[in-house]
Design a protein around this motif. Sequence first.
Motif, PDB file in Angstrom:
ATOM      1  N   MET A 106       0.821  -1.209   0.000  1.00  0.00           N
ATOM      2  CA  MET A 106       0.000   0.000   0.000  1.00  0.00           C
ATOM      3  C   MET A 106       0.859   1.265   0.000  1.00  0.00           C
ATOM      4  O   MET A 106       0.511   2.261  -0.639  1.00  0.00           O
ATOM      5  N   SER A 110       0.600   3.926  -3.042  1.00  0.00           N
ATOM      6  CA  SER A 110       0.187   5.314  -2.812  1.00  0.00           C
ATOM      7  C   SER A 110       1.141   6.300  -3.485  1.00  0.00           C
ATOM      8  O   SER A 110       0.722   7.398  -3.874  1.00  0.00           O
ATOM      9  N   LEU A 133      -3.116   5.095   2.114  1.00  0.00           N
ATOM     10  CA  LEU A 133      -4.084   4.920   1.042  1.00  0.00           C
ATOM     11  C   LEU A 133      -5.123   6.039   1.052  1.00  0.00           C
ATOM     12  O   LEU A 133      -5.656   6.414   0.005  1.00  0.00           O
TER      13      LEU A 133
END
Length: 456
Positions: A106, A110, A133
């Motif tokens: 993640m 991002s 996120l």
Amino acid sequence: MSACKKARAEATYVVSSDRLSSLPPELKGDILSRLNVEEAVKTSTLSSTWRDAWTNMPKIFLRDGNFARTKFVTLVDMVLSLHNGTVDMFDISGSKTYHDEFGRWMRMLSRRSPRSVTIRLNSGPGYRIPSCLFSIGDLRVLHLQNCVISLPRVFQGFKRLTHLDLKNFSSTDMDIQNLVSFCPVLSCLKLASFEGINYLNVQAPKLKRLHVFGDFEDINLDAPNLEVAILSLAHEAKAHQSVPIAHDMESHVKKSLGDLSGIKTLGISGIFMKYISKWCILTKFPAVFHRLEHIYLVICFWDQRQVLATCSLFQNAPNLKKLDMWDHSSSTLDQDQASIQELTMQVQLDHLVTASVKDFRGLDCEVNFLAKLLSWAPALEEVKIEWTGKTECSMVLAKLLALPRVSPRAKEKREEIGSLTTARQQGPAGGAPAYASGLASRRRPRPSVLSAPSWR
């Protein structure tokens, strides 16, 4: 092979290679987006100009499939670390557990500022969505499954998010309220199978489609542009066990139904019909739905309160054109059967053209309801019945064909799993012939009661 043929073959290969190599980057990206990531990476062997082409592919689809877990982890790490282009869509799904790697993925994702993110890692406990996120400012579409949603203390919102789809998740009343309200252009919201939410507060000025299926006690809708609302209570919900509310004028559910006056499609399923039928809205619904043209209902025909609430809804939908009902009655009744034949409420369904009843069992209460429907709808052309009962079909069919109808064009259409048979019977005096087409004889296993209809 002769020297001439060999020379021609080599020339053709060179020309083809040159054509592939000379393709513009955006066309290469479009080609690669049609492949899975593993196949896209393999194109790096085509030529030097294709070596890094996959690192600019705008759409990334990752499926663990038959991958060994370690190989899939390596693949995802490589893609997220080496990709250096714009990510329009990132979609990852898997049946193995990746909790140790999820946070790292993640963070890497991002940094790419994707516009669409879909995460469906359904094995093991819910994945806690990291705060990084929620900092993706360019996000337009977000689909999450099997997750835990806890907003960071400083959440600026998704200013461009239009579609939010959350399934099998846990959160809190406040986090979901803030997540939705901080998406000013949100147009489609789907919340399904959630935990930890009792009071669902939806404030979305641009929202057009709302699908909710879960365990909640109350709901408040502030969505003036809503066109489609599908509201369902999960069968494990505790709300239906509460004491019936006799004079609760402050009920948010009641108010929310009144705020849906501009809606075009309304669905009430699960045990939500039983929930709302507890109130004093049986003969007076809180709003008139002038734009409502399509209704989905899951209903127990033997429950008189639900029947009355349904009739009240019909009365307040003067322009209803299409009706779809899922029968949640049972051949073994655990309550007194509703006396629908004694129902005195008169309903005008002047614009209703088609109606359907799924999971029809041939109970008297079902047949009696259809009799009322046929007497209320002068423009009705077809009633489609999906038969799943154990009762002898021909006996019930005879009852249905004998029902008087106010519409001269009305016909019944019966469907049952098996081979096709057709029966024809003259309609009422002055009316057109009534047809009943059914599927009988070779029967496959009888489908079960639909607790989660396909329209959800």
